[in-house]
Write a protein that holds these residues in place. Structure first.
Motif, PDB file in Angstrom:
ATOM      1  N   GLY A  47      23.373  52.959  31.795  1.00  0.00           N
ATOM      2  CA  GLY A  47      24.552  53.751  32.128  1.00  0.00           C
ATOM      3  C   GLY A  47      24.194  55.110  32.692  1.00  0.00           C
ATOM      4  O   GLY A  47      24.789  55.574  33.673  1.00  0.00           O
ATOM      5  N   VAL A  48      23.199  55.766  32.085  1.00  0.00           N
ATOM      6  CA  VAL A  48      22.760  57.069  32.575  1.00  0.00           C
ATOM      7  C   VAL A  48      22.165  56.917  33.969  1.00  0.00           C
ATOM      8  O   VAL A  48      22.416  57.724  34.868  1.00  0.00           O
ATOM      9  CB  VAL A  48      21.727  57.688  31.615  1.00  0.00           C
ATOM     10  N   ASN A  55      25.236  60.139  41.677  1.00  0.00           N
ATOM     11  CA  ASN A  55      25.351  61.604  41.646  1.00  0.00           C
ATOM     12  C   ASN A  55      26.488  62.070  40.746  1.00  0.00           C
ATOM     13  O   ASN A  55      27.077  63.133  40.973  1.00  0.00           O
ATOM     14  CB  ASN A  55      25.521  62.165  43.063  1.00  0.00           C
ATOM     15  N   ASN A  56      26.773  61.286  39.725  1.00  0.00           N
ATOM     16  CA  ASN A  56      27.792  61.654  38.737  1.00  0.00           C
ATOM     17  C   ASN A  56      27.069  62.320  37.564  1.00  0.00           C
ATOM     18  O   ASN A  56      26.831  61.712  36.523  1.00  0.00           O
ATOM     19  CB  ASN A  56      28.566  60.420  38.280  1.00  0.00           C
ATOM     20  N   PHE A  57      26.729  63.573  37.751  1.00  0.00           N
ATOM     21  CA  PHE A  57      25.908  64.277  36.775  1.00  0.00           C
ATOM     22  C   PHE A  57      26.668  64.568  35.485  1.00  0.00           C
ATOM     23  O   PHE A  57      26.075  64.582  34.403  1.00  0.00           O
ATOM     24  CB  PHE A  57      25.371  65.566  37.395  1.00  0.00           C
ATOM     25  N   ASP A  58      27.971  64.789  35.584  1.00  0.00           N
ATOM     26  CA  ASP A  58      28.762  65.052  34.377  1.00  0.00           C
ATOM     27  C   ASP A  58      28.775  63.833  33.458  1.00  0.00           C
ATOM     28  O   ASP A  58      28.647  63.957  32.235  1.00  0.00           O
ATOM     29  CB  ASP A  58      30.192  65.444  34.757  1.00  0.00           C
ATOM     30  N   GLN A  59      28.915  62.646  34.047  1.00  0.00           N
ATOM     31  CA  GLN A  59      28.899  61.437  33.228  1.00  0.00           C
ATOM     32  C   GLN A  59      27.529  61.238  32.585  1.00  0.00           C
ATOM     33  O   GLN A  59      27.429  60.852  31.413  1.00  0.00           O
ATOM     34  CB  GLN A  59      29.256  60.215  34.070  1.00  0.00           C
ATOM     35  N   GLU A  62      27.299  63.441  29.619  1.00  0.00           N
ATOM     36  CA  GLU A  62      28.088  62.934  28.496  1.00  0.00           C
ATOM     37  C   GLU A  62      27.340  61.826  27.758  1.00  0.00           C
ATOM     38  O   GLU A  62      27.317  61.782  26.521  1.00  0.00           O
ATOM     39  CB  GLU A  62      29.437  62.412  29.007  1.00  0.00           C
ATOM     40  N   LEU A  63      26.719  60.926  28.513  1.00  0.00           N
ATOM     41  CA  LEU A  63      25.971  59.838  27.890  1.00  0.00           C
ATOM     42  C   LEU A  63      24.758  60.363  27.131  1.00  0.00           C
ATOM     43  O   LEU A  63      24.430  59.882  26.040  1.00  0.00           O
ATOM     44  CB  LEU A  63      25.538  58.834  28.965  1.00  0.00           C
ATOM     45  N   LEU A  64      24.092  61.360  27.695  1.00  0.00           N
ATOM     46  CA  LEU A  64      22.956  61.960  27.000  1.00  0.00           C
ATOM     47  C   LEU A  64      23.405  62.696  25.744  1.00  0.00           C
ATOM     48  O   LEU A  64      22.697  62.710  24.729  1.00  0.00           O
ATOM     49  CB  LEU A  64      22.215  62.916  27.937  1.00  0.00           C
ATOM     50  N   ALA A  65      24.576  63.302  25.806  1.00  0.00           N
ATOM     51  CA  ALA A  65      25.108  63.980  24.620  1.00  0.00           C
ATOM     52  C   ALA A  65      25.352  62.974  23.495  1.00  0.00           C
ATOM     53  O   ALA A  65      25.101  63.268  22.315  1.00  0.00           O
ATOM     54  CB  ALA A  65      26.399  64.716  24.973  1.00  0.00           C
TER      55      ALA A  65
END
Length: 361
Positions: A47-48, A55-59, A62-65
């Protein structure tokens, strides 16, 4: 997230996030890939990976969080620290992408050749996704760059073609400045080092002089341990890492290296971007029957510049070519195959020369 963090390889996480993007993991069943920028992505991180590819860095953040929350539950401090480092890298990529967002949108709308060049370089230099970057450079506004990118995507396998590709990258680098120029020089350097052991000495002279003119700066070093395949009876516990320039030490650090029975283990160092042309690792303390290492990686501009370089050592186990020090720069950091072993109950050293060709001995 439901994925158990304990199954997550820290190294795989950083590989996927382009932090150690110049390296490659090779297992005993797979053939070594010719391109050092290829990498395998673990299932837990698909997913990351997809978010970064889009280039969906916000997503991705979120996944890393979510991964970080799970790491906190397991009290795995090392994994927590690595995830934080990875989040910083994604934030850096996000900032760099903002700088080229106009060109990116222009490329999507009109396939603008100038924009293709900018975004292609962004993928190669910042995201270290050379495969995607080269495909964009095929559409760039530079005929020479288009031709070189097409040649590179063929992954030439013969020494003659690899030398021609190296020369081509060095030629297009002459038209560039700054980090783009450095990246092209290093890309050409990689292809030349692939071919160098297999070409006549006369063809090496001028090209080796070019190598000496490419300034190398170590901004990250990764020292990989080994566990002697299924025997798991030896490894390195402590060593001293020294960077040298023209035979003189410019940076040195004593470290301890993790060891794992059936999987790769490594230690990362971050020297202060010093110029160097050799790296020496002295094994000062071994585990079990003796010392040894799996791989020595040195990163400059996110590219492993130690890959395919010549290596000499104080000794290797019973003069067995299977455990020769050249294994330290062959791209295999699995710890199960392609590693360097010292003789039983011995300490010793290995030296990687980033410039000169040292024949196999």
């Amino acid at each position: 997230m439901t994925t158990p963090v304990l199954s997550l390889s820290v190294r795989s996480l950083l590989l996927m996030l382009f932090v150690f993007s110049g390296s490659i993991t090779v297992n005993a069943q797979s053939e070594q890939r010719p391109d050092p920028f290829d990498r395998e992505v673990p299932l837990e991180l698909r997913g990351v990976t997809q978010a970064l590819q889009q280039n969906n860095f916000d997503q991705a953040l979120e996944l890393l969080a979510d991964l970080r929350k799970d790491a906190l539950k397991t009290r795995n401090r090392r994994l927590q620290a690595e995830i934080v480092t990875s989040m910083k890298e994604v934030n850096r990529l996000k900032r760099e992408f903002i700088k080229v967002k106009n060109e990116y949108e222009s490329l999507l709308k009109s396939q603008d050749p100038a924009a293709a060049r900018v975004i292609g370089n962004f993928y190669c230099l910042e995201k270290c996704d050379w495969k995607a970057g080269l495909k964009l450079l095929l559409k760039s506004d530079s005929p020479a760059l288009r031709k070189t990118a097409a040649f590179d995507l063929q992954l030439p396998a013969t020494p003659e073609s690899q030398v021609r590709l190296a020369d081509a990258w060095w030629q297009v680098a002459e038209e560039e400045k700054g980090q783009v120029r450095k990246a092209y020089l290093l890309r050409g350097r990689y292809w030349y080092l692939q071919a160098r052991p297999h070409i006549p000495a006369a063809e090496r002279v001028d090209r080796d002089k070019k190598l000496a003119l490419i300034p190398l700066e170590a901004d990250q070093i990764v020292i990989w341990n080994q566990h002697n395949a299924h025997y798991s009876d030896r490894g390195t516990e402590a060593c001293v890492v020294t960077l040298l320039l023209q035979g003189k030490p410019v940076w040195r650090k004593a470290i301890r290296i993790p060891w794992e029975k059936d999987s790769p283990a490594f230690q990362t160092l971050n020297p202060p971007g010093v110029r160097f042309d050799q790296i020496r690792v002295d094994v000062t303390q071994y585990r079990g029957n003796g010392g040894g290492l799996g791989e020595i990686e040195v990163f400059d501009n996110k590219i492993n510049v130690a890959r395919n370089c010549s290596v000499v050592a104080s000794e290797y186990w019973e003069q067995n070519p299977k455990h020769h020090p050249t294994n330290l720069t062959n791209g295999d950091n699995s710890g199960a195959t392609g590693f360097w072993l010292l003789n039983n109950q011995k300490t010793g050293w290995a030296l990687v020369d980033l410039i000169n060709y040292l024949p196999f001995q």
